[in-house]
Design a protein around this motif. Sequence first.
Motif, PDB file in Angstrom:
ATOM      1  N   ILE A  21      28.748  55.898  28.819  1.00 42.28           N
ATOM      2  CA  ILE A  21      29.959  55.109  29.037  1.00 42.28           C
ATOM      3  C   ILE A  21      31.153  55.894  28.498  1.00 42.28           C
ATOM      4  N   ALA A  22      32.277  55.771  29.165  1.00 43.29           N
ATOM      5  CA  ALA A  22      33.490  56.480  28.766  1.00 43.29           C
ATOM      6  C   ALA A  22      34.711  55.666  29.169  1.00 43.29           C
ATOM      7  N   LEU A  23      35.815  55.953  28.505  1.00 42.67           N
ATOM      8  CA  LEU A  23      37.098  55.341  28.826  1.00 42.67           C
ATOM      9  C   LEU A  23      38.109  56.416  29.201  1.00 42.67           C
ATOM     10  N   LEU A  24      38.939  56.107  30.174  1.00 40.68           N
ATOM     11  CA  LEU A  24      40.027  56.984  30.579  1.00 40.68           C
ATOM     12  C   LEU A  24      41.344  56.283  30.300  1.00 40.68           C
ATOM     13  N   ARG A  25      42.219  56.975  29.577  1.00 37.40           N
ATOM     14  CA  ARG A  25      43.563  56.440  29.378  1.00 37.40           C
ATOM     15  C   ARG A  25      44.460  56.997  30.478  1.00 37.40           C
ATOM     16  N   LEU A  26      45.165  56.125  31.163  1.00 35.12           N
ATOM     17  CA  LEU A  26      46.024  56.541  32.266  1.00 35.12           C
ATOM     18  C   LEU A  26      47.408  56.915  31.753  1.00 35.12           C
ATOM     19  N   SER A  27      48.001  57.923  32.383  1.00 31.45           N
ATOM     20  CA  SER A  27      49.342  58.363  31.974  1.00 31.45           C
ATOM     21  C   SER A  27      50.392  57.305  32.266  1.00 31.45           C
ATOM     22  N   THR A  28      50.215  56.603  33.365  1.00 35.64           N
ATOM     23  CA  THR A  28      51.088  55.479  33.704  1.00 35.64           C
ATOM     24  C   THR A  28      50.222  54.287  34.080  1.00 35.64           C
ATOM     25  N   ALA A  29      50.696  53.098  33.796  1.00 34.84           N
ATOM     26  CA  ALA A  29      49.903  51.897  34.038  1.00 34.84           C
ATOM     27  C   ALA A  29      49.828  51.587  35.531  1.00 34.84           C
ATOM     28  N   ALA A  30      48.688  51.074  35.950  1.00 34.69           N
ATOM     29  CA  ALA A  30      48.546  50.582  37.315  1.00 34.69           C
ATOM     30  C   ALA A  30      49.395  49.326  37.489  1.00 34.69           C
ATOM     31  N   VAL A  31      49.931  49.147  38.679  1.00 31.60           N
ATOM     32  CA  VAL A  31      50.697  47.944  39.011  1.00 31.60           C
ATOM     33  C   VAL A  31      49.745  46.958  39.685  1.00 31.60           C
ATOM     34  N   LEU A  32      49.587  45.796  39.089  1.00 33.04           N
ATOM     35  CA  LEU A  32      48.667  44.807  39.646  1.00 33.04           C
ATOM     36  C   LEU A  32      49.316  44.088  40.828  1.00 33.04           C
ATOM     37  N   ASN A  33      48.499  43.869  41.857  1.00 31.46           N
ATOM     38  CA  ASN A  33      48.940  43.149  43.051  1.00 31.46           C
ATOM     39  C   ASN A  33      47.702  42.600  43.741  1.00 31.46           C
ATOM     40  N   SER A  34      47.810  42.178  44.981  1.00 29.58           N
ATOM     41  CA  SER A  34      46.665  41.583  45.669  1.00 29.58           C
ATOM     42  C   SER A  34      45.541  42.586  45.905  1.00 29.58           C
ATOM     43  N   LYS A  35      45.853  43.882  45.881  1.00 33.36           N
ATOM     44  CA  LYS A  35      44.859  44.925  46.128  1.00 33.36           C
ATOM     45  C   LYS A  35      44.324  45.552  44.845  1.00 33.36           C
ATOM     46  N   VAL A  36      45.030  45.351  43.739  1.00 36.92           N
ATOM     47  CA  VAL A  36      44.682  45.984  42.454  1.00 36.92           C
ATOM     48  C   VAL A  36      44.648  44.908  41.381  1.00 36.92           C
ATOM     49  N   GLN A  37      43.464  44.678  40.826  1.00 42.54           N
ATOM     50  CA  GLN A  37      43.283  43.664  39.796  1.00 42.54           C
ATOM     51  C   GLN A  37      42.410  44.222  38.677  1.00 42.54           C
ATOM     52  N   LEU A  38      42.440  43.555  37.525  1.00 42.17           N
ATOM     53  CA  LEU A  38      41.612  43.972  36.402  1.00 42.17           C
ATOM     54  C   LEU A  38      40.216  43.376  36.520  1.00 42.17           C
ATOM     55  N   ALA A  39      39.228  44.165  36.112  1.00 46.47           N
ATOM     56  CA  ALA A  39      37.855  43.668  36.040  1.00 46.47           C
ATOM     57  C   ALA A  39      37.729  42.675  34.893  1.00 46.47           C
ATOM     58  N   THR A  40      36.835  41.709  35.062  1.00 46.10           N
ATOM     59  CA  THR A  40      36.443  40.813  33.973  1.00 46.10           C
ATOM     60  C   THR A  40      35.213  41.407  33.305  1.00 46.10           C
ATOM     61  N   LEU A  41      35.240  41.526  31.985  1.00 47.30           N
ATOM     62  CA  LEU A  41      34.091  42.050  31.244  1.00 47.30           C
ATOM     63  C   LEU A  41      33.332  40.899  30.600  1.00 47.30           C
ATOM     64  N   PRO A  42      32.036  41.086  30.358  1.00 45.87           N
ATOM     65  CA  PRO A  42      31.227  40.011  29.771  1.00 45.87           C
ATOM     66  C   PRO A  42      31.475  39.876  28.272  1.00 45.87           C
ATOM     67  N   PRO A  43      31.106  38.730  27.697  1.00 47.02           N
ATOM     68  CA  PRO A  43      31.148  38.621  26.240  1.00 47.02           C
ATOM     69  C   PRO A  43      30.124  39.558  25.605  1.00 47.02           C
ATOM     70  N   SER A  44      30.412  39.997  24.409  1.00 44.67           N
ATOM     71  CA  SER A  44      29.524  40.929  23.724  1.00 44.67           C
ATOM     72  C   SER A  44      28.114  40.352  23.610  1.00 44.67           C
ATOM     73  N   GLY A  45      27.124  41.173  23.973  1.00 45.91           N
ATOM     74  CA  GLY A  45      25.723  40.794  23.808  1.00 45.91           C
ATOM     75  C   GLY A  45      25.110  40.005  24.947  1.00 45.91           C
ATOM     76  N   GLN A  46      25.902  39.585  25.920  1.00 49.52           N
ATOM     77  CA  GLN A  46      25.355  38.755  26.999  1.00 49.52           C
ATOM     78  C   GLN A  46      24.365  39.550  27.853  1.00 49.52           C
ATOM     79  N   VAL A  47      23.193  38.973  28.092  1.00 45.59           N
ATOM     80  CA  VAL A  47      22.156  39.581  28.932  1.00 45.59           C
ATOM     81  C   VAL A  47      21.856  38.627  30.076  1.00 45.59           C
ATOM     82  N   LEU A  48      21.919  39.122  31.296  1.00 43.51           N
ATOM     83  CA  LEU A  48      21.716  38.276  32.463  1.00 43.51           C
ATOM     84  C   LEU A  48      20.231  38.061  32.751  1.00 43.51           C
ATOM     85  N   PRO A  49      19.889  36.915  33.340  1.00 37.62           N
ATOM     86  CA  PRO A  49      18.494  36.627  33.658  1.00 37.62           C
ATOM     87  C   PRO A  49      17.996  37.407  34.871  1.00 37.62           C
ATOM     88  N   ASN A  50      16.687  37.474  35.009  1.00 40.57           N
ATOM     89  CA  ASN A  50      16.067  38.116  36.163  1.00 40.57           C
ATOM     90  C   ASN A  50      16.591  37.485  37.451  1.00 40.57           C
TER      91      ASN A  50
END
Length: 269
Positions: free
Chosen positions: A126-155
């Motif tokens: 896993i890695a993180l990239l810092r962007l030189s300029t921020a993305a502009v959010l719109n109908s085509k560009v949105q932020l991902a939702t991340l899970p709460p720490s430790g959450q494990v999904l069922p089969n």
Amino acid sequence: MLRFLLLTSLAALVLAEDAEPIYLEHQTMVERVVGGEIASANSWPWQISLQYLSGGSYYHTCGGSLIRTGWVMTAAHCVDTSRTWRVVVGDHDIYTHEGTEQYLSVSAVYVHPNWNRNNVAGGYDIALLRLSTAAVLNSKVQLATLPPSGQVLPNNNACYITGWGRTSTGGPLSAKLKQAYLPVVDHQTCSSSSWWGSTVKTTMVCAGGGSDSGCNGDSGGPLNCLVSGRYVVHGVTSFVSSLGCNTLRKPTVFTRVSAYISWLQGIMG
């Protein structure tokens, strides 16, 4: 043998396992999801194309997820070499300029300190990239939702892999973003001897194991899982079997995002 899903000419890593992992970014050409279908344009608006500069042009090598306007989450094996990177958000056809794209340079790369490219089964891909300029959010560009720490999904939890990787093992290219339905395979099943065995750790998520899978060029991209009526990025695409991208009982393996929430937050502040 394991195969990472990246698109650079890295040597395959050999582990002391019956089926070793391989980066999904071997090959020097763009590859994409096996099976599945072309996604509706910008229907996964946090999906990014990670591209590197070579000979004056940029080339797709991995996927990733926009998790803050100035930050992208991807796989460590995608960015553990020194290159000039850029991130493209709002893209659908990576060979056509459609007017929805934003091209963003990368100012810093943070690879997890425990990542070891010689031991993919150790995890920490896993890695993180810092962007030189921020993305502009719109109908085509949105932020991902991340899970709460430790959450494990069922089969069998419903998830989709998305990416611009190969459409078959060693197969043809497709320019448009693809998606494939990959239900979760729980750790007890995936770590059993007839599946991945001890290669798979509890800090990983397995998904698929049948005719659909990730493939070269999908590395670093999201595993989008349906939780309480919304899609949450539970995985970062990491590796498949060297026997083939969609080998039976060798599901695509992802870094489990919920195992790294504190690390992500520590870097981003």
